[in-house]
Scaffold this motif. Sequence first.
Motif, short mmCIF file in Angstrom:
data_model
loop_
_atom_site.label_atom_id
_atom_site.label_comp_id
_atom_site.label_asym_id
_atom_site.label_seq_id
_atom_site.Cartn_x
_atom_site.Cartn_y
_atom_site.Cartn_z
N ASP A 72 0.87 -1.20 -0.06
CA ASP A 72 -0.09 -0.11 -0.06
C ASP A 72 0.91 1.16 0.02
OD1 ASP A 72 0.91 0.35 2.26
OD2 ASP A 72 -1.13 0.13 3.74
N HIS A 332 -9.01 6.92 -7.30
CA HIS A 332 -10.30 6.05 -7.43
C HIS A 332 -11.04 6.43 -8.76
CE1 HIS A 332 -10.60 5.04 -2.62
NE2 HIS A 332 -9.64 4.39 -3.33
N TRP A 369 -5.33 -4.24 -3.80
CA TRP A 369 -6.37 -4.62 -2.71
C TRP A 369 -5.53 -5.05 -1.81
CZ3 TRP A 369 -11.46 -4.07 -1.60
CH2 TRP A 369 -12.01 -4.91 -0.87
N GLU A 371 -4.60 -5.45 3.01
CA GLU A 371 -5.01 -5.52 4.34
C GLU A 371 -4.31 -4.45 4.96
OE1 GLU A 371 -7.39 -6.96 6.15
OE2 GLU A 371 -8.25 -8.02 4.25
N ARG A 372 -4.84 -3.49 5.81
CA ARG A 372 -4.15 -2.38 6.25
C ARG A 372 -4.79 -2.07 7.51
NH1 ARG A 372 -3.23 3.34 3.52
NH2 ARG A 372 -1.76 4.51 4.98
N SER A 376 -9.63 -3.99 5.01
CA SER A 376 -9.25 -4.09 3.80
C SER A 376 -9.27 -2.68 2.93
CB SER A 376 -10.28 -4.99 2.82
OG SER A 376 -10.03 -6.35 3.34
N GLN A 377 -8.46 -2.07 2.01
CA GLN A 377 -8.49 -0.98 1.27
C GLN A 377 -8.21 -1.12 0.09
OE1 GLN A 377 -5.98 2.13 3.13
NE2 GLN A 377 -7.34 2.33 4.83
N GLU A 378 -8.75 -0.51 -1.03
CA GLU A 378 -8.49 -0.85 -2.55
C GLU A 378 -8.26 0.57 -3.15
OE1 GLU A 378 -11.77 -2.25 -4.70
OE2 GLU A 378 -13.06 -1.43 -3.29
#
Length: 407
Positions: A72, A332, A369, A371-372, A376-378
């Motif tokens: 990320d 985005h 995509w 894990e933070r 989950s974040q994308e």
Amino acid sequence: MRSCAALSRFTSILPLLFLLFLPPVFSSSSSSASRPQWMLQRVPVVLPQQTEDRPAPHFLSPARLDVTSPCDPECHKKAPPPSYWDLRRLLAYETLHSNGQLTETAIGIYGYNPSTNTSPAYSSGAPGKAQRSHVRRKRQIFGHDGRFSIAGQNFLLKYPFSVAVKLSTGCSGTLVGDRHVLTAAHCVHDGKNYVKGAQKLRVGFLKPKQRDAQSSSLPSNFTNHVEGGPTPYSPPSNDRMKFQWIRAKRTHVPKGWIKGNANDIGMDYDYALLELKKPHKRRHMKLGVSPPAQRLPGQRVQFSGFDNDRPGQLVYRFCRAGEETSDLLYQHCDAQPGASGSGVYARMWDGRRQRWERKVIGVFSGHQWVERQGASQEFNVAVRITPLKYAQICYWIKGNYVDCREG
């Protein structure tokens, strides 16, 4: 009643037309300093030094239309900056010729200033690496789908839409020279091998098969998405399109992409340049060094490409830029596989030429995509054109460094 309905449709898309084709309006008290301006800067020189033959590729890997990464923004920011010698290895490049010959070229870097040319290291073991989660490839749409399919040759053949092209491997690209196309490296190379079809790579130019009787009117699918309205997408009435194809003569890919794993921090070097066998005879878009996101007009980026879920159509989108590192821009913008390789561009004031100018400042790479902190974040990610990357890509296009000193 028909005239009223037509007027209503026309009014609903006026903001988009102003965004695309008209310069921003400033009050009489505004100075040129208040305009978002291209800030020209001296860039380093990246020169080829030695070229050697490499074993011919096998072209067995399937093309990847999307790239994912478990790393990320924080992961990239914490990675140690590369040294001068690291950069020489990362910016060395391979050239794939249409006859199947493969060469590798070492490079030298001159006039390099680490304070303005730093980028995260290319290392799968970078500190701060996020825990890898499952990869979700199903969609890359954030909320309401804000994409616009461009219909009618008055739009398809109009700059800046006309600079978007399609690759025979399924990706998109952008015209950046009389016979040069900028795209993503993963569209021709999966990080380990050249993909199937890379040797006989073709570039497609979208053209209507026949003149659309409604081409002078505005596309029916330009909805009030631009104003945040919920109107759903409706396909254009004119879907009779075809591609005119031109073969690629050679393809340049930086070693920073080839030596790394495309699913790790290597998205920093996910770019490639194609040289066509003949000129395309269309207007191309200039390269520009990517400015900080806060200096972009409205902090907005935009790009056009050929998304897989809308075959035969050119899809345009714009959105607000989000987080950034020295090499990557996170946003985005709604996009689907097939849009990868599209040139991300901005429109700002050129003080030297006293005119508004669009420039390519990045390459749309793909989806992240991750894990933070347990959530989950994308993101959708674009590779920024840094001064070093500008110097390299410009040399590939121009064949000399004299024309590549200001970006």
